[in-house]
Design a protein around this motif. Sequence first.
Motif, PDB file in Angstrom:
ATOM      1  N   GLY A  74       4.949  -5.725   3.883  1.00  0.00           N
ATOM      2  CA  GLY A  74       3.965  -5.250   2.926  1.00  0.00           C
ATOM      3  C   GLY A  74       4.373  -5.617   1.514  1.00  0.00           C
ATOM      4  O   GLY A  74       5.339  -6.358   1.286  1.00  0.00           O
ATOM      5  N   ALA A  75       3.643  -5.086   0.550  1.00  0.00           N
ATOM      6  CA  ALA A  75       3.895  -5.450  -0.842  1.00  0.00           C
ATOM      7  C   ALA A  75       5.280  -4.989  -1.281  1.00  0.00           C
ATOM      8  O   ALA A  75       5.715  -3.883  -0.980  1.00  0.00           O
ATOM      9  N   ASP A 120       4.252 -13.925   2.112  1.00  0.00           N
ATOM     10  CA  ASP A 120       3.649 -12.628   2.403  1.00  0.00           C
ATOM     11  C   ASP A 120       2.371 -12.462   1.589  1.00  0.00           C
ATOM     12  O   ASP A 120       2.419 -12.343   0.355  1.00  0.00           O
ATOM     13  N   ASP A 121       1.231 -12.430   2.263  1.00  0.00           N
ATOM     14  CA  ASP A 121      -0.038 -12.356   1.552  1.00  0.00           C
ATOM     15  C   ASP A 121      -0.395 -10.936   1.121  1.00  0.00           C
ATOM     16  O   ASP A 121      -1.454 -10.703   0.535  1.00  0.00           O
ATOM     17  N   ASP A 122       0.501  -9.977   1.421  1.00  0.00           N
ATOM     18  CA  ASP A 122       0.336  -8.655   0.824  1.00  0.00           C
ATOM     19  C   ASP A 122       0.814  -8.641  -0.630  1.00  0.00           C
ATOM     20  O   ASP A 122       0.526  -7.686  -1.369  1.00  0.00           O
ATOM     21  N   GLU A 123       1.548  -9.660  -1.026  1.00  0.00           N
ATOM     22  CA  GLU A 123       1.958  -9.790  -2.415  1.00  0.00           C
ATOM     23  C   GLU A 123       0.810 -10.379  -3.237  1.00  0.00           C
ATOM     24  O   GLU A 123      -0.121 -10.978  -2.685  1.00  0.00           O
ATOM     25  N   THR A 124       0.893 -10.235  -4.545  1.00  0.00           N
ATOM     26  CA  THR A 124      -0.064 -10.877  -5.452  1.00  0.00           C
ATOM     27  C   THR A 124       0.582 -12.133  -6.008  1.00  0.00           C
ATOM     28  O   THR A 124       1.626 -12.072  -6.665  1.00  0.00           O
ATOM     29  N   THR A 179      -3.947 -18.362   0.180  1.00  0.00           N
ATOM     30  CA  THR A 179      -4.091 -16.991  -0.284  1.00  0.00           C
ATOM     31  C   THR A 179      -5.389 -16.849  -1.072  1.00  0.00           C
ATOM     32  O   THR A 179      -5.834 -17.796  -1.737  1.00  0.00           O
ATOM     33  N   THR A 199       0.575 -11.878   6.831  1.00  0.00           N
ATOM     34  CA  THR A 199       1.001 -10.502   6.578  1.00  0.00           C
ATOM     35  C   THR A 199       1.635  -9.918   7.837  1.00  0.00           C
ATOM     36  O   THR A 199       1.348 -10.360   8.955  1.00  0.00           O
ATOM     37  N   GLY A 200       2.475  -8.884   7.633  1.00  0.00           N
ATOM     38  CA  GLY A 200       3.032  -8.137   8.752  1.00  0.00           C
ATOM     39  C   GLY A 200       3.668  -9.008   9.815  1.00  0.00           C
ATOM     40  O   GLY A 200       4.352  -9.999   9.531  1.00  0.00           O
ATOM     41  N   ASP A 240      -5.600 -14.970  -3.578  1.00  0.00           N
ATOM     42  CA  ASP A 240      -5.244 -14.658  -4.963  1.00  0.00           C
ATOM     43  C   ASP A 240      -5.496 -15.825  -5.909  1.00  0.00           C
ATOM     44  O   ASP A 240      -5.651 -15.627  -7.115  1.00  0.00           O
TER      45      ASP A 240
END
Length: 539
Positions: A175-176, A200-204, A121, A164-165, A123
């Motif tokens: 999604g987040a 899920d890389d839409d999360e932080t 990620t 993601t997705g 992040d």
Amino acid sequence: MRVPSSIGLKRNSKGKPVKELQKFLGKFGYLDKTTRVAELEVEANFDENIETALKKYQEFHNLPITGELDEATVKQMKVPRCGFPDLNQGTAKSNQGTAKFTTQGNRWDKNNLTYRFVNFTSDLTEGEVRSGIATAFGLWSEVTPLTFTEVTSGNADILISFVTGDHGDGDPFDGAGNVLAHAYYPPQNGGEIAGDAHFDDDETWSMNLPPSGFDLISVAAHEFGHSLGLAHSTVSGSLMFPSYSGPQRALHEDDIAGIQSIYGHKFPNWQELDNNSASVDIVADGNNLYQLHNNGGIWKYTGTPLTGWQELDNNTATKKIVAVGGNLYQFHNNGRIWKYTGTPFTGWLELDNNPASVDIVAGGNDLYQLHNNGRIWKYTGTPFTGWVELDNNTATKNIVAAGGNLYQIHNNGHIWKYTGTPLTGWQELDNNPASLEIEADSNDLYQLHSNGRIWKYTGTPLTGWQELDNNPATKNIVAAGGNLYQIHSNGRIWKYTGTPLTGWQELDNNPATKNIVAAGGNLYQIHNNGRIWKYTLPL
């Protein structure tokens, strides 16, 4: 996937909100495949199947079982969670004991597992991700024989990816928010992705505490539980509970029981003797073991694990039991002291009844009591009147006895040994204010400091102390049969092997361990849930 939010849905409700509820319950395993075909309908109906599924969801999450989409249920559904189903429609195996863990049935056929990162990620730095993942795996390796080794190329048992997705496994992320990650069981059920974990890389993602996003260590440790064969647990405080409620970088007793039911203990040399949740304390004397229940019940182990316990008394006033030299005593919360004479329930001889008494200790055939004003008394053989006063210092906070010796420790850390003359016959051995506890075995005396340092008395008052260890995690020490043990705040148990500072052998590391006791060549531990274990190797 939308999280259901229409409070008030119930039997015979219709429309799009019901369809959203239906999809949610289907995704997390509360509707079987046949029922989920109804998702294709344009307008769904809140029928008996959905009501039953919703009740199962409420039961699993320890909510009031109303069968309606009430406020408490919607609130729980909105909590971020793992994307793994809670129920697997008959494929999982639930534990029938006091724990609520569930095992899926598959396990790895080896203990040394490898993992590889497919990607990272943005992040966090790669180093932070590697550290977090290693820590997450470490929670499971701490309590099992499993090891986890990162490889940077080629095949690996567990692949870790941030995606993601729709990412090709048939279970797209949303999604987040809501679903944070998912993982797959060990072979054979996972197919080519068996054991793999997707985040899920839409999360932080975060590694700091308090977290600036979702704590990677907590979520990863949960997912790796699935990778190892655990399903979701109904215990809300467990790591394997479906929902994320904040950082949790430690295993719950339920998690440990679950994973050890699959792979066994990291330290297998412990035999379970009892598992009664009412048990609050254990004492040992030679080969005799006793337990005290929270209702005052006193039980003696007769030799058969789990079933071989004989009840000796059941007085609710009992707050402590002491066993030494073949004698068993009980101490009541009103200061009354009793000695067991051999007949269960009726065979107890009262020795004293002074409400000022706050503790009793025994060494060999000697019995002592400590009063709330610091006065120390020794029993000389005549009930009630046969007590001789040995000291009366208000600073005294504890006394210990062993091998014909009696010691006291004061609130200021001063340690004294009784030399034989009541009131005046006390020799000062140390005066360190850091001293927290003293422990004695035959002619050996030890002290534990508030910073975890352990010292042994070598014979010269004040200066004759040798340091044996200095671990701040140490919360208690126990000495018996010529052996010294320590227990850490995280439940790890260590035995001293003879070399100061470095000569400690780890015997167990279960965070559920509350206390240890030793007598002769025997060592026992009691867990927070009342389970009692005996170490089976020679000590």
